[in-house]
Design an enzyme around this catalytic site. Structure first.
Site, short mmCIF file in Angstrom:
data_model
loop_
_atom_site.label_atom_id
_atom_site.label_comp_id
_atom_site.label_asym_id
_atom_site.label_seq_id
_atom_site.Cartn_x
_atom_site.Cartn_y
_atom_site.Cartn_z
N THR A 400 -12.14 38.89 -49.92
CA THR A 400 -10.97 40.38 -50.40
C THR A 400 -12.16 41.93 -49.46
O THR A 400 -12.66 40.99 -48.68
CB THR A 400 -12.14 40.77 -51.75
OG1 THR A 400 -11.58 39.31 -52.17
CG2 THR A 400 -11.41 42.44 -52.69
N THR A 418 -7.83 43.64 -52.38
CA THR A 418 -7.81 42.47 -51.29
C THR A 418 -6.00 41.29 -51.47
O THR A 418 -5.03 42.25 -51.48
CB THR A 418 -8.40 41.45 -52.18
OG1 THR A 418 -8.63 39.49 -51.77
CG2 THR A 418 -7.46 41.19 -53.77
N ASN A 420 -6.60 37.66 -52.53
CA ASN A 420 -7.45 36.86 -52.59
C ASN A 420 -7.42 36.10 -51.24
O ASN A 420 -8.82 36.56 -50.94
CB ASN A 420 -6.55 36.05 -53.41
CG ASN A 420 -6.99 34.73 -54.03
OD1 ASN A 420 -8.33 35.61 -54.64
ND2 ASN A 420 -6.69 34.06 -54.78
O1 DON Z 1 -9.36 39.47 -57.69
C1 DON Z 1 -10.39 38.63 -57.17
O2 DON Z 1 -11.62 38.49 -58.44
C2 DON Z 1 -10.14 37.86 -56.26
N1 DON Z 1 -8.69 37.72 -56.18
C3 DON Z 1 -11.15 38.31 -55.14
C4 DON Z 1 -10.66 37.11 -54.16
C5 DON Z 1 -12.27 37.96 -53.54
O3 DON Z 1 -12.98 38.00 -53.31
C6 DON Z 1 -12.36 36.68 -51.99
N2 DON Z 1 -13.64 37.24 -51.24
N3 DON Z 1 -14.66 36.77 -50.59
#
Ligand code: DON
Length: 588
Positions: A400, A418, A420
């Protein structure tokens, strides 16, 4: 990277003396764990990790070119919202693993003249045809990779409508002006940084299996771009130009929408053109908490971030953290115990509040926090198996990316968006250059089945047609006496909540400046698995004392990439996380 992960082995407490345990616990050398991931030659031009002071305005993002673009917009007379829109589009080109058109996110806006916080929800939605058990086989088991690397993993993207919503309602400059830098970068190409080359190399197995993706991100012979190469994204430039000319309808209707829906259907997904047409952005009321005299604002459901940051802060307020000493065993124990309790509640109560009743007021009440901490033993870890989400709440009335921006009028943006996973589903909608998310994995595929971040969810986060999957993204703004104090946020999946929390607490409880608060080693506990994840940099004495209290520790790669701006008497102070190679803060 993950092969480098090492565990600190757990020393069972078998009546041995503390002294004996201190002697036998192995020492792990941090230097073995975090090899440099980038070539200094490339980054010497790009990465500006040192914290930055500025009088008027500041931009902090995870990618240096996007930071520069944001600052240019501010210098051209744009406000923080204008800069955020330009940065949002630029990152879709320069940081393709997380910046996006095909994903979604949350934007918190502070309007200085009205002293008002606005929370914009542009999170992806489940397609209309989505249903509760869509990832289960006949035996009721979760089918591997369906919610991650498959057409069914893709939620209806929200980014383009989210950025347009912000611009139309709170920006001052034209869409054309704000999108021009991104279009130029996509057309002319970007110089591949070592960071981008590394990630394309690491993800090649996943990305190359989709011809539309391979064609853009890999060379004709299948090799990946090297640092210093030029990466042109011609299709993306075309799509951005269409959006710039026609607005969001160019994405949600017409040829781009047709290409998105048909690419997803070819990958056995169920998202339709009608789903794109039906997508909507929602302005919501931010979650507000008060922590030791500061007002903390963060994202409400469908994010769990705001609720649990405030819930943990409410618990922490009952302790004299300053007296414990930063990252002392007692401090980390207290953090872990409060985090554990909050994540247990997350598993039961949190979901999209448009579909389920989330007991927000109960979860963020100070009285409930006091009740929750009654069984925290200062000397001993509470096994997570003994912590259950509270059913009778006291009352109910690597990907993200985050960026923070403050303009000369004092307006602020805290934005996390993000795909994801890194590069999302890995699927590019043919002919558009748009990488599509795999946000559907943030739903609970089956009660009790952990998602990609090990998070357990329940009925509240079950899949439903048109519902938004539960998020941890926590764009946050802290005010002091209604004046801007701190803008912060981070990527990091389930660790987003605890990382953001520690930045806030480091500044307020330990009087750290934002650079210190950013660099300090972080810890994380999410109830299940029952371990404290730690970064390198804690003393061996501390980790041993925590083990004696009964904690299991896991030393893993760094957590988060915070991008923060703090308002001080001397001006704005920006800090981009040194944990990510290309992040940069710039001020004016
Ligand atoms: O919305 C969420 O909580 C996740 N899809 C976030 C994913 C994320 O932070 C990946 N990064 N490191």
């Amino acid at each position: 990277m993950f092969s480098l992960i090492k565990k600190i082995s757990v020393i069972p407490f078998v009546g041995s003396s503390l002294f004996f345990q201190l002697l036998i616990t192995p020492i792990v050398h941090a230097a073995q764990l975090n090899p440099p991931t980038s070539s200094p030659a490339i980054y010497s031009q790009m990465a500006i990790h040192h914290p930055v002071w500025a009088k008027n305005a500041m931009v902090a993002t995870q990618e240096a070119i996007a930071t520069k673009i944001g600052l240019d917009i501010l210098k051209q007379g744009g406000n923080a919202i204008d800069a955020a829109v330009a940065v949002g589009y630029a990152l879709a080109v320069t940081l393709p693993r997380a910046g996006n058109l095909g994903g979604g996110g949350f934007m918190l806006v502070y309007l200085a003249d009205k002293k008002q916080i606005v929370a914009i929800d542009y999170r992806e939605k489940a397609p209309a045809a989505a249903f509760r058990d869509m990832y289960l086989n006949k035996q009721g088991e979760v089918i591997a990779n369906r919610s991650t690397f498959h057409g069914l993993a893709i939620g209806v993207p929200g980014t383009v409508m989210g950025l347009e919503h912000a611009r139309k309602n709170y920006g001052t400059l034209s869409r054309k002006q704000l999108m021009a830098p991104a279009i130029e970068l996509a057309k002319q190409g970007i110089v591949v940084t070592a960071d981008l080359a590394n990630s394309l190399s690491a993800m090649q197995e996943r990305l190359k299996k989709w011809p539309s993706t391979r064609q853009i991100f890999y060379k004709k012979d299948g090799s990946h771009y090297q640092a210093g190469d030029t990466l042109k994204q011609t299709d993306l430039a075309k799509t951005l130009t269409l959006i710039s000319q026609q607005g969001e309808s160019a994405f949600y209707q017409g040829e781009v929408a047709t290409a998105i829906a048909s690419s997803i259907q070819q990958a056995d997904g169920m998202l339709t053109q009608q789903d794109l047409k039906d997508y909507n952005v929602v302005e919501r009321q931010a979650i507000q908490g008060n922590y030791r005299g500061y007002q903390v604002f963060s994202m409400p459901p469908p994010s769990s971030g705001g609720i649990h940051i405030v819930q943990i802060l409410n618990m922490l307020e009952n302790y004299d953290l300053a007296a414990m000493g930063h990252n002392s065993a007692q401090h980390i124990h207290t953090l872990a115990e409060t985090m554990r309790r909050a994540y247990a509640d997350r598993s039961l109560h949190l979901g999209d509040s448009d579909f389920v009743k989330v007991p927000v007021q109960a979860l963020i009440s100070k009285a409930y926090a006091k009740q929750l901490i009654t069984n925290i033993n200062p000397d001993k870890a509470t096994p997570s198996s003994e912590i259950k989400p509270t059913t009778d709440l006291p009352y109910e009335s690597d990907q993200t990316t985050h960026f923070s921006i403050v303009d000369k009028w004092g307006n602020a943006i805290s934005n996390t968006y993000t795909l994801n996973y890194s590069y999302g589903s890995g699927i590019v909608a043919k002919g558009t250059g748009i990488l599509l998310n795999n946000e559907m994995d943030d739903f609970s595929a089956k009660p009790g089945h952990p998602n990609g971040y090990g998070l357990i969810g329940g009925e509240a986060n079950a899949i439903e047609s048109g519902k938004r999957p539960l998020s941890s993204m926590s764009p946050t703004i802290v005010l002091k006496d209604k004046e801007l104090f701190l803008v912060t946020g981070t990527p990091g999946g389930s660790r987003i909540i605890t990382t953001t929390l520690q930045v806030i607490s480091n500044v307020i409880d330990y009087n750290m400046n934002i650079a210190e608060a950013t660099s300090a080693p972080r810890i994380h506990h999410q109830w299940l698995p029952d371990v404290i994840r730690i970064e390198a940099g804690l003393s061996a004495d501390t980790t041993r004392l925590l083990q004696v209290k009964g904690h299991q520790l896991q030393l893993k790669s760094t957590m988060g990439s915070t991008q923060s701006i703090m308002s001080t008497e001397r001006g704005l102070y920006g800090a981009s996380d040194p944990r990510t190679p290309s992040s940069s803060s710039l001020g004016d």
